[in-house]
Design an enzyme around this catalytic site. Structure first.
Site, PDB file in Angstrom:
ATOM      1  CG  ASP A 116      54.931 -79.219 -69.452  1.00 41.39           C
ATOM      2  OD1 ASP A 116      54.458 -80.138 -70.152  1.00 41.39           O
ATOM      3  OD2 ASP A 116      55.930 -79.358 -68.726  1.00 41.39           O
ATOM      4  CG  ASP A 176      54.772 -86.501 -71.656  1.00 44.44           C
ATOM      5  OD1 ASP A 176      55.369 -87.331 -72.360  1.00 44.44           O
ATOM      6  OD2 ASP A 176      54.847 -86.497 -70.425  1.00 44.44           O
TER       7      ASP A 176
HETATM    8  N1  GLY Z   1      54.019 -84.698 -68.687  1.00 45.20           N
HETATM    9  C1  GLY Z   1      54.715 -85.284 -67.621  1.00 45.20           C
HETATM   10  C2  GLY Z   1      54.140 -86.554 -67.142  1.00 45.20           C
HETATM   11  O1  GLY Z   1      53.245 -87.111 -67.740  1.00 45.20           O
HETATM   12  O2  GLY Z   1      54.590 -87.027 -66.118  1.00 45.20           O
END
Ligand code: GLY
Length: 398
Positions: A116, A176
Site C-alpha cells: 500500500d 487494488d
Molecule cells: N485497498 C483496500 C480496499 O479497497 O478496501
C-alpha cells in the site's frame, strides 16, 4: 414554405439542445462548487481536531472519530484531500495543514511488508510535490518506490500485495495493487531508471491476463505459485464471493488501467479500461443514480448497502477516461456517468452537513462487509477520490 418550416424546426431543436447543455453545465458547476466548499469546511475542522498529534483520520463509527497511525493503508488520503483543497483554494491555513499531515506519513517510505506504499506516499507526498514542488518530497517518493519494488519478483512478474494468511496464499496479489503503479511510473521518469516502470508494466500486463474474466469483471485476489509463477487461486476477500464482482475492485481496475494508459500511451491499457467501463456502466445491477451496491452480485439487491467510495473512485476514473478515449460517443458516456455520480454524491443522501459525520465529507461507504468491518461509514478514500473527481471535472473547463 415547407423548407422554411423545416429550417425553423431544425433551429428550434438546436436551441433546445444548446439550452439543455447550458443547464447541465450550470448544474455541474454548482455541484462542483458545493462539493468543494463543503469538503473545505469539513477538512479544516478535521485538521484542527487532530492538531498537535501524529494521528490520521480513519472513519467515524458509533458517534466516535476513529483514527490511525501512519501504518494504516489509508494514511495518505487525508493529506491528499488537503492538497487538492489547497490547489483549489490556496490559503495559508490549508497549506499549513497539508504539509503537517503529509509529514505524518513520511516514515512509511521504508515500508516493505505490504503493497500500500503507493496509496500512502503518492496521495500525500505525490500531490504535495505536484502542487508545491517541494524538492525534499522527491527523495521520499523515490525511497518509497524502492521499498515497493522489493515486493516484486521477476519470475512471477507482479508485486506481492499481502504477507499474511500464509496457510492459504503463497503470493497473493489484489486488484487494488494497480493503484500503486502510478508512483513507480513517476519514479522512473524522475530517476531516469527504467526499473520502476518495467515493474509497473509487468504487473499491469500479468494482472490483465490473470485477474479478469471474459466479461472484463475482475477477481479480487489472485494467488501465484512462488516456484512456477503461475496463478493457483482466484478468490475474494472483501467481495460477496469468489465469482462475484466486488464494486470497489472494479473501480480500482478501471482507475488503474486508465492511469497506466496516461503513463505509457499504450493502447492495450486504454482498451482494457474501456472494457471495464463497459462492464460497470451496463451492468443490470448498476443503480440509475450511479452509486454501486458494495458488490454487483450482492445477494439481496436492492436491499444491500451502497458504496460511495467505489462511486468516487469510478467517477474520477471516468473523467480521465473521457479525455483518453478516441470515440466521441464513449467520451460523452463516460463524462455523463461521472457527472451523474458526482451529482448523487453531492446530494443530501451522501454529502454530510457541516459539523456532522465526524467531519468526513461523504457518508455511506463500505470497507469490508464479509469481514464485518466499516459498514455504511465515512472513509478517507471515498473523500479523497470524490475531491479528486471534483477537481478533475473542474479542470475540464467545459
Ligand atoms: N485497498 C483496500 C480496499 O479497497 O478496501
Amino acid at each position: 414554405m415547407k423548407k422554411i418550416i423545416s429550417s425553423i424546426s431544425i433551429l428550434c431543436s438546436l436551441l433546445v439542445v444548446l439550452l439543455s447543455c447550458a443547464d447541465s453545465k450550470t448544474e455541474m458547476q454548482k455541484t462542483i462548487e458545493k462539493g468543494l466548499d463543503r469538503a473545505t469546511i469539513a477538512s479544516l475542522e478535521m485538521a484542527k481536531s487532530l492538531e498537535g498529534n501524529k494521528l490520521l483520520p480513519k472513519t467515524f463509527e458509533n458517534g466516535q472519530l476513529v483514527t490511525s497511525d501512519s501504518k494504516w493503508w489509508c494514511s495518505g488520503f487525508f493529506p491528499g484531500v488537503l492538497w487538492y483543497l489547497y490547489e483549489n483554494n490556496p490559503t495559508d491555513e490549508l497549506k499549513k495543514y497539508a504539509i503537517d499531515y503529509t509529514n505524518r506519513v513520511e516514515d512509511q517510505k521504508y515500508t516493505t511488508d505490504n503493497h500500500d506504499i503507493g496509496f500512502m506516499i503518492y496521495c500525500s507526498f505525490g500531490n504535495g510535490l505536484r502542487i508545491l514542488g517541494t524538492d525534499s518530497y522527491n527523495d521520499v517518493i523515490v525511497q518509497a518506490s524502492q521499498s515497493l519494488s522489493t515486493r516484486y519478483k521477476d519470475h512471477i512478474g507482479v508485486i506481492r500485495s499481502w504477507d499474511w494468511n500464509t496457510d492459504v496464499w503463497q503470493y497473493p496479489v489484489i486488484i487494488d495493487n494497480m493503484m500503486n503503479l502510478e508512483m513507480l511510473m513517476w519514479a522512473s521518469r524522475y530517476t531516469g531508471d527504467s526499473i520502476y516502470a518495467d515493474i509497473a508494466k509487468s504487473h499491469a500486463d500479468k494482472t490483465m491476463k490473470e485477474h479478469f474474466r471474459e466479461d472484463y469483471s475482475c477477481f479480487h485476489v489472485v494467488d501465484y505459485d512462488t516456484i512456477t509463477g503461475d496463478s493457483r487461486l482466484k478468490q475474494t476477500w472483501q467481495g460477496y464471493s469468489d465469482t462475484s464482482s466486488w464494486a470497489r475492485g472494479q473501480a480500482w481496475a478501471l482507475y488503474g488501467y486508465s492511469m497506466m494508459y496516461r503513463e505509457t500511451g499504450d493502447d492495450k491499457y486504454l482498451n482494457q479500461a474501456e472494457r471495464i467501463a463497459d462492464f460497470i456502466i451496463h451492468h443490470p445491477n448498476m443503480p440509475k443514480d450511479g452509486i454501486p451496491y458494495w458488490d454487483f452480485n450482492a445477494p439481496n439487491i436492492p436491499d444491500e448497502k451502497r458504496d460511495a467510495s467505489a462511486a468516487a473512485v469510478m467517477a474520477s476514473a471516468f473523467i480521465e477516461l473521457s479525455q483518453q478515449t478516441k470515440d466521441n460517443k464513449l467520451s460523452e458516456l463516460y463524462l455523463n456517468t461521472a457527472g451523474k455520480q458526482l451529482i448523487t454524491l453531492t446530494s443530501d443522501e451522501y454529502l454530510a452537513e457541516p459539523g456532522t459525520n465526524g467531519n468526513f465529507i461523504l457518508k455511506h461507504s463500505v470497507g469490508a462487509i464479509p469481514r464485518d468491518q466499516e459498514i455504511d461509514v465515512p472513509l478517507t478514500y471515498a473523500d479523497y477520490y470524490y475531491v479528486e473527481a471534483l477537481m478533475r471535472y473542474k479542470k475540464l473547463e467545459l
